[in-house]
Write an enzyme that holds these catalytic residues in place. Sequence first.
Site, PDB file in Angstrom:
ATOM      1  N   ALA A   1       0.773  -1.226  -0.127  1.00 34.20           N
ATOM      2  CA  ALA A   1       0.026  -0.011   0.094  1.00 34.20           C
ATOM      3  C   ALA A   1       0.912   1.123  -0.035  1.00 34.20           C
ATOM      4  CB  ALA A   1      -0.941   0.026   1.388  1.00 34.20           C
ATOM      5  N   LYS A   2       0.442   2.358  -0.221  1.00 37.86           N
ATOM      6  CA  LYS A   2       1.047   3.693  -0.205  1.00 37.86           C
ATOM      7  C   LYS A   2       0.044   4.625   0.057  1.00 37.86           C
ATOM      8  CE  LYS A   2       5.454   5.088  -0.532  1.00 37.86           C
ATOM      9  NZ  LYS A   2       6.747   3.763   0.078  1.00 37.86           N
ATOM     10  N   GLY A   3       0.485   6.041   0.513  1.00 42.66           N
ATOM     11  CA  GLY A   3      -0.415   7.040   0.744  1.00 42.66           C
ATOM     12  C   GLY A   3       0.015   8.324   0.783  1.00 42.66           C
TER      13      GLY A   3
ATOM     14  N   ASP B   1       6.943   8.241   5.638  1.00 45.87           N
ATOM     15  CA  ASP B   1       7.751   8.283   4.454  1.00 45.87           C
ATOM     16  C   ASP B   1       8.056   9.822   4.187  1.00 45.87           C
ATOM     17  OD1 ASP B   1       7.931   8.170   1.498  1.00 45.87           O
ATOM     18  OD2 ASP B   1       6.771   6.343   1.432  1.00 45.87           O
TER      19      ASP B   1
END
Length: 411
Positions: free
Chosen positions: A101-103, A142
């Site tokens: 996942a990434k956001g 991040d």
Amino acid sequence: MNALAATNRNFRLAARLLGLDSKLEKSLLIPFREIKVECTIPKDDGSLASYVGFRVQHDNARGPMKGGIRYHPEVDPDEVNALAQLMTWKTAVADLPYGGAKGGIGCNPRDLSISELERLTRVFTQKIHDLIGIQRDVPAPDMGTNAQTMAWILDEYSKFHGHSPAVVTGKPIDLGGSLGREAATGLGVVFATEALLAEYGKSITDTKFALQGFGNVGSWAAKFIHEKGGKLVAVSDITGAVKNPNGIDIPALLKHREITGTLKDFQGADFMDPNDLLVHECDVLVPCALGGVLNKENATDIKAKFIVEGANHPTDPEADEILSKKGVVILPDIYANSGGVTVSYFEWVQNIQGFMWEEEEVNFELKKYMTKAFHEIKAMCKLHDCNLRMGAFSLGVNRVARATLLRGWGA
């Protein structure tokens, strides 16, 4: 070629090596869910500001989805999609029970006060709290986010779901963060390098290293290489570059940078043009800064025999080909910098158990995971007669494909 195109290309090449069914190949690329939310907050001056936040959840065949949250003005949906997909393969290569996942939120964190950042993080968490969770999707820091951001997410999430330290990783130690997490990516790079060199009958001791990027990953990697007797002959960061053919005294350089904020005017080495670092005379080149730094312009001049990718996507596909022809061995980012996500997994495990480990145990387990993954990649290289990058990608893609088929795909 950007990160998205490179990831897709590597995936397709790996799928071809594995002989995946074309329908399965297509379905593995499609994200599980894409979330987009508007986050409106009152600014400190009383005005209202609205920011777009999103989360791409790529695949959950092997377990809950895992990936960072970045605060950056150009959070581009395409890029986040690519990074989410990359996390799926990365966690599979490391054999962690996760998907990708990434956001992020499209904002410039430098333009926001601490209280504005807190309000923004809390609103974002309120909007996505029922779509993340310990067994669903576990965010991490991040670009532009840190342990404090994770603490706010944890607090806001816990208002809805009860105390849930395992909902995010990269937390402050006082809230259930793991010892060894900060150094993990850099230490993982060093364990990966040891495994690679051992394959060629070499060790870190007396090997010459050139290292680009002296941030979190680079500075920890340099420290551990120095401790293991490796010679860092050149080091660079945003502020400049320094060289010493007899090896730079890393603890002294770290101290100098802490005091002055720059590598300039360091007494124990000569100043050099940062652009020359990548083509500097060395055995192992470790890029730990930006993507795309090794390209067709400089690839022919690289003197290193080994390249260990501490950064994400530092080598362009064109450079990849040139370097392969020269016989340079490249240890790919998808494996080399997976120490961070591996220790994030240990943090999650500790939180679920409610039992925290000593730092020695964290580092011992990290070395075990990094070494095991290297040998599994090598086995894939032998099986498919390919380089380490394709070996790693085919290992990761194969694991996800197998889990997908076992769970009953297409039903």
